[in-house]
Design an enzyme around this catalytic site. Structure first.
Site, mmCIF file in Angstrom:
data_model
loop_
_atom_site.group_PDB
_atom_site.id
_atom_site.type_symbol
_atom_site.label_atom_id
_atom_site.label_comp_id
_atom_site.label_asym_id
_atom_site.label_seq_id
_atom_site.Cartn_x
_atom_site.Cartn_y
_atom_site.Cartn_z
ATOM 1 N N CYS B 92 0.925 -1.111 0.017
ATOM 2 C CA CYS B 92 -0.041 -0.190 0.181
ATOM 3 C C CYS B 92 0.785 1.267 -0.088
ATOM 4 O O CYS B 92 1.605 1.592 0.900
ATOM 5 C CB CYS B 92 -0.860 0.070 1.233
ATOM 6 S SG CYS B 92 -1.863 1.334 1.304
ATOM 7 N N CYS B 95 -1.024 4.187 2.087
ATOM 8 C CA CYS B 95 -0.791 4.326 3.631
ATOM 9 C C CYS B 95 -0.232 2.896 4.072
ATOM 10 O O CYS B 95 0.985 2.813 3.861
ATOM 11 C CB CYS B 95 -2.327 4.950 4.000
ATOM 12 S SG CYS B 95 -3.742 3.976 3.188
ATOM 13 N N SER B 96 -1.399 2.101 4.602
ATOM 14 C CA SER B 96 -0.779 0.934 5.175
ATOM 15 C C SER B 96 -1.745 -0.137 5.153
ATOM 16 O O SER B 96 -2.163 -0.970 5.997
ATOM 17 C CB SER B 96 -0.463 0.936 6.579
ATOM 18 O OG SER B 96 0.471 2.188 6.928
ATOM 19 N N CYS B 97 -2.665 -0.117 3.994
ATOM 20 C CA CYS B 97 -3.818 -1.061 3.919
ATOM 21 C C CYS B 97 -3.317 -2.611 3.825
ATOM 22 O O CYS B 97 -2.481 -2.761 3.049
ATOM 23 C CB CYS B 97 -4.430 -0.689 2.693
ATOM 24 S SG CYS B 97 -5.357 0.941 2.585
#
Lengths: 216, 184
Positions: B92, B95-97
């Site tokens: 991702c 962000c940090s999906c």
């Protein structure tokens, strides 16, 4: 917003540094931040929460750990919606005469809430593009939230999946209008994105909403 | 940070914005109820049950829910299959999906700038940092999780595991194998 959070394609950010047997949380405060963010009444719009973290100034964003960003985003949203002031957050104590709220998430419903099968699919106009069709990403540089990374703008790819209409973050992050738009997975050849040094077999696929796309 | 977080928690509890017992239940959930063991069960089932594997590749959200794994950050699951000719890698960049119901919370490196930046421009170099050199003839497919779709890699079943049952197979499946930074 062309912020530093949009990291794809940059280099020299340091080694990846995988850690053996990494704990879920390294310190107790990290677990409390995570729980506070999930339980807070400000957790009502996932796109707004993401955008709030993107608004952390670039140099600070890069220097902060993940949970520091979550903490900062939570504080900013609490202030934005009037749940707390900066002074209260720093003091850890409510100012006299505060209004008592009712928690939106209580212990008895945590299990049910975490296992709830939500969906971002909404009824909207049918998709304009078909699986297998070539599309070009538009050269969009909005000042607000977007999920079209810089590295994927202005490139031609092929639609490999169609997911129906999903909540559109570019609109939803700035209010409660979900503005659903058809969502596709688009595959770009690595050579089209990065030039001739990329392996000719490789590809990068992104999930992109219809307003990001046009016919090439 | 510990003091600042403690102050914030005290304030939010005092104002009735959060229930302290709910916070404890949330931490317990993320520390003990979700994690890569869930994803490993999905993979082991797909390795041993061809009909399940078909369902998993066609509609991963439903197939994963059959095993009881569902919830936030797993609303729209897609499973991508590794083969001798194809290797998949999930990232991702924005962000940090990450698919919480099947993998739990992401490791620090997954959320950090070095991995998020390089996985799309130099996936082979990123994977090499985990100790795996991919041959040039293997096609690398990177999946950048830019929407609420979450990806899980179905690794290849290791050779010589024909006699193992589902539990023994699940024990062979690593988190990195399901992100794509390792090959099993």
């Amino acid at each position: 917003m062309n912020g530093v959070h949009d990291l794809g394609g940059m280099e020299n950010m340091g080694p990846i540094a995988p850690e053996t047997d990494e704990p879920v949380f390294h310190e107790r405060w990290e677990s409390r931040v995570h729980a506070l963010v999930v339980a807070s009444p400000t957790r009502r719009n996932i796109d707004e929460g993401r955008h709030q973290r993107e608004l952390i100034p670039g140099p600070k964003y890069l220097a902060m750990s993940y949970h520091e960003k979550w903490f900062t985003g939570l504080c900013d949203l609490l202030v934005k919606y009037g749940y707390a002031t900066r002074d209260e957050i720093a003091a850890g104590r409510a100012a006299p005469g505060f209004k008592t709220e009712t928690p939106v998430l209580t212990a008895d419903v945590v299990g049910e809430r975490l296992r709830r099968r939500g969906s971002y699919v909404r009824d909207a106009a049918p998709p304009k593009f078909a699986v297998g069709e070539r599309v070009r990403t538009r050269n969009l540089n909005p000042h607000g939230h977007t999920r079209l990374p810089r590295y994927a703008r202005g490139h031609v790819g092929v639609i490999v999946a169609s997911h129906g209409a999903h909540v559109f973050p570019d609109t939803h992050a700035h209010g409660d209008d979900e503005d659903p738009q058809p969502l596709y997975t688009v595959r770009f050849m690595a050579r089209d994105l990065w030039g001739e040094t990329a392996n000719p077999k490789d590809s990068v696929s992104l999930d992109l909403w219809e307003p990001y796309l046009e016919r090439p | 940070m510990a003091l600042r977080v403690k102050a914030l928690e005290s304030l939010m509890v005092e104002k009735g914005l959060v229930d302290p017992a709910a916070l404890d239940a949330l931490v317990d959930h993320f520390e003990h109820k979700v994690g890569p063991r869930n994803g490993a069960r999905v993979v082991a089932r797909a390795w041993t049950d061809p009909a399940y594997k078909t369902r998993l590749l066609e509609n991963a959200t439903d197939a994963i829910a059959e095993l009881g794994y569902q919830g936030g950050q797993g609303e729209h699951m897609v499973v991508v299959e590794n083969t001798p000719a194809v290797h998949n890698l999930v990232v991702c960049t924005l962000c940090s999906c990450y698919p919480w119901p099947v993998l739990g919370l992401p490791p620090v490196w997954y959320k950090s700038a070095p991995y998020r930046s390089r996985a799309v421009i130099d996936p082979r170099g990123a994977i090499a940092e985990f100790g795996t050199e991919l041959p040039d003839e293997v096609e690398v497919r990177v999946w950048d999780s830019t929407a609420e779709v979450r990806y899980l890699v179905l690794p290849q079943r290791p050779a010589g595991t024909e006699g193992l049952d589902e539990d023994a197979l699940a024990a062979l499946v690593t988190r990195d194998g399901m992100i794509g930074t390792a090959r099993l």
